[in-house]
Design a protein around this motif. Structure first.
Motif, short mmCIF file in Angstrom:
data_model
loop_
_atom_site.label_atom_id
_atom_site.label_comp_id
_atom_site.label_asym_id
_atom_site.label_seq_id
_atom_site.Cartn_x
_atom_site.Cartn_y
_atom_site.Cartn_z
N ALA A 134 -27.09 13.75 39.01
CA ALA A 134 -27.11 15.10 38.44
C ALA A 134 -28.56 15.53 38.25
O ALA A 134 -29.42 14.72 37.92
CB ALA A 134 -26.38 15.12 37.11
N LYS A 135 -28.80 16.80 38.47
CA LYS A 135 -30.15 17.31 38.42
C LYS A 135 -30.67 17.26 36.98
O LYS A 135 -29.98 17.65 36.05
CB LYS A 135 -30.16 18.75 38.93
CG LYS A 135 -31.50 19.22 39.41
CD LYS A 135 -31.33 20.54 40.10
CE LYS A 135 -32.59 20.89 40.86
NZ LYS A 135 -32.50 22.19 41.49
N GLY A 136 -31.86 16.81 36.78
CA GLY A 136 -32.48 16.79 35.46
C GLY A 136 -32.19 15.53 34.66
O GLY A 136 -32.62 15.41 33.53
N LYS A 137 -31.46 14.59 35.20
CA LYS A 137 -31.12 13.37 34.47
C LYS A 137 -32.07 12.21 34.79
O LYS A 137 -31.92 11.15 34.23
CB LYS A 137 -29.68 12.93 34.81
CG LYS A 137 -28.63 13.83 34.21
CD LYS A 137 -28.60 13.66 32.73
CE LYS A 137 -27.57 14.55 32.08
NZ LYS A 137 -27.60 14.48 30.65
#
Length: 179
Positions: A4-7
Motif C-alpha cells: 500500500a502506498k505510504g506504508k
C-alpha cells in the motif's frame, strides 16, 4: 503483491511524547473498575491488591482469613515479640461504611404489572368471589383456570393490601348507592 502506498516509510522516534504519562494512562485503562464506591475511594494504585485490602481490614482469601481448625491444636510461636496473626487496619472507615450499607433494609422491588392489576380489578368488580364465572369471562384472554385467577387475586392482595382494601370499599360504596 504490491504494498500500500505510504506504508513503507521509516518509523521515527517521537521525542515530544510524554512516556511517563502514556504509561500511567495505559495502567489506568488496564485496571478494572471497582464497583463499590467506598473501596474505590480508599484504593491506592501504588499498592498491591492484598496490601490495599489488608489496610481496609478486608480479606483477600477467605480460606486464609478464617482457617479451618485442625484436629490437633497447633501452638503459635511469637517471633521477635510480635504476634503473627495481628494486622493493623489503617482504613477502618471503609469497614464501617460497608457494614452500615449492609445493615440497611432492602427496598421492596417486587411489583405487579399494570395489566395484571387492571385484570384483577376488572374480575373482582364484575364477579366478586365467583372464580368460575371469572374463568368464563371474555376478558380472560389467557384462559386461566379458576384456581389460577384466585392465585392472581391473592398475589395482588399480598403486594398491595391497602390498595385492595380501598378498592373493595369503593365497590361497596357503589353497590350501596345503586340500591
Amino acid at each position: 503483491m504490491p504494498k500500500a502506498k505510504g506504508k513503507n516509510r521509516r518509523r521515527k522516534f517521537g521525542y515530544n511524547v510524554n512516556r511517563k504519562r502514556l504509561y500511567r494512562q495505559s495502567r489506568k485503562r488496564a485496571a478494572p473498575r471497582i464497583e463499590c464506591s467506598h473501596i474505590r475511594h480508599a484504593w491506592d494504585r501504588t499498592k498491591s491488591v492484598s496490601q490495599n485490602l489488608a489496610e481496609m481490614g478486608l480479606a483477600v482469601d477467605p480460606n486464609k482469613a478464617i482457617p479451618i481448625r485442625k484436629r490437633h491444636p497447633v501452638m503459635e510461636m511469637e517471633v521477635d515479640g510480635q504476634d503473627k496473626g495481628k494486622r493493623v487496619v489503617k482504613k477502618p472507615y471503609v469497614l464501617d461504611e460497608l457494614e452500615y450499607e449492609a445493615s440497611l433494609p432492602e427496598k421492596k422491588s417486587e411489583t405487579l404489572s399494570r395489566d395484571l392489576i387492571d385484570y384483577v380489578q376488572y374480575m373482582v368488580r364484575n364477579h366478586g368471589e365467583n372464580y368460575k364465572a371469572m374463568a368464563c369471562d371474555e376478558k380472560n384472554y389467557y384462559q386461566d383456570t379458576p384456581k389460577q385467577i384466585k392465585r392472581k387475586i391473592s398475589v395482588y392482595k399480598r403486594f398491595y393490601p391497602e390498595e385492595f382494601q380501598a378498592f373493595i370499599a369503593s365497590l361497596q360504596q357503589v353497590k350501596m348507592d345503586q340500591q
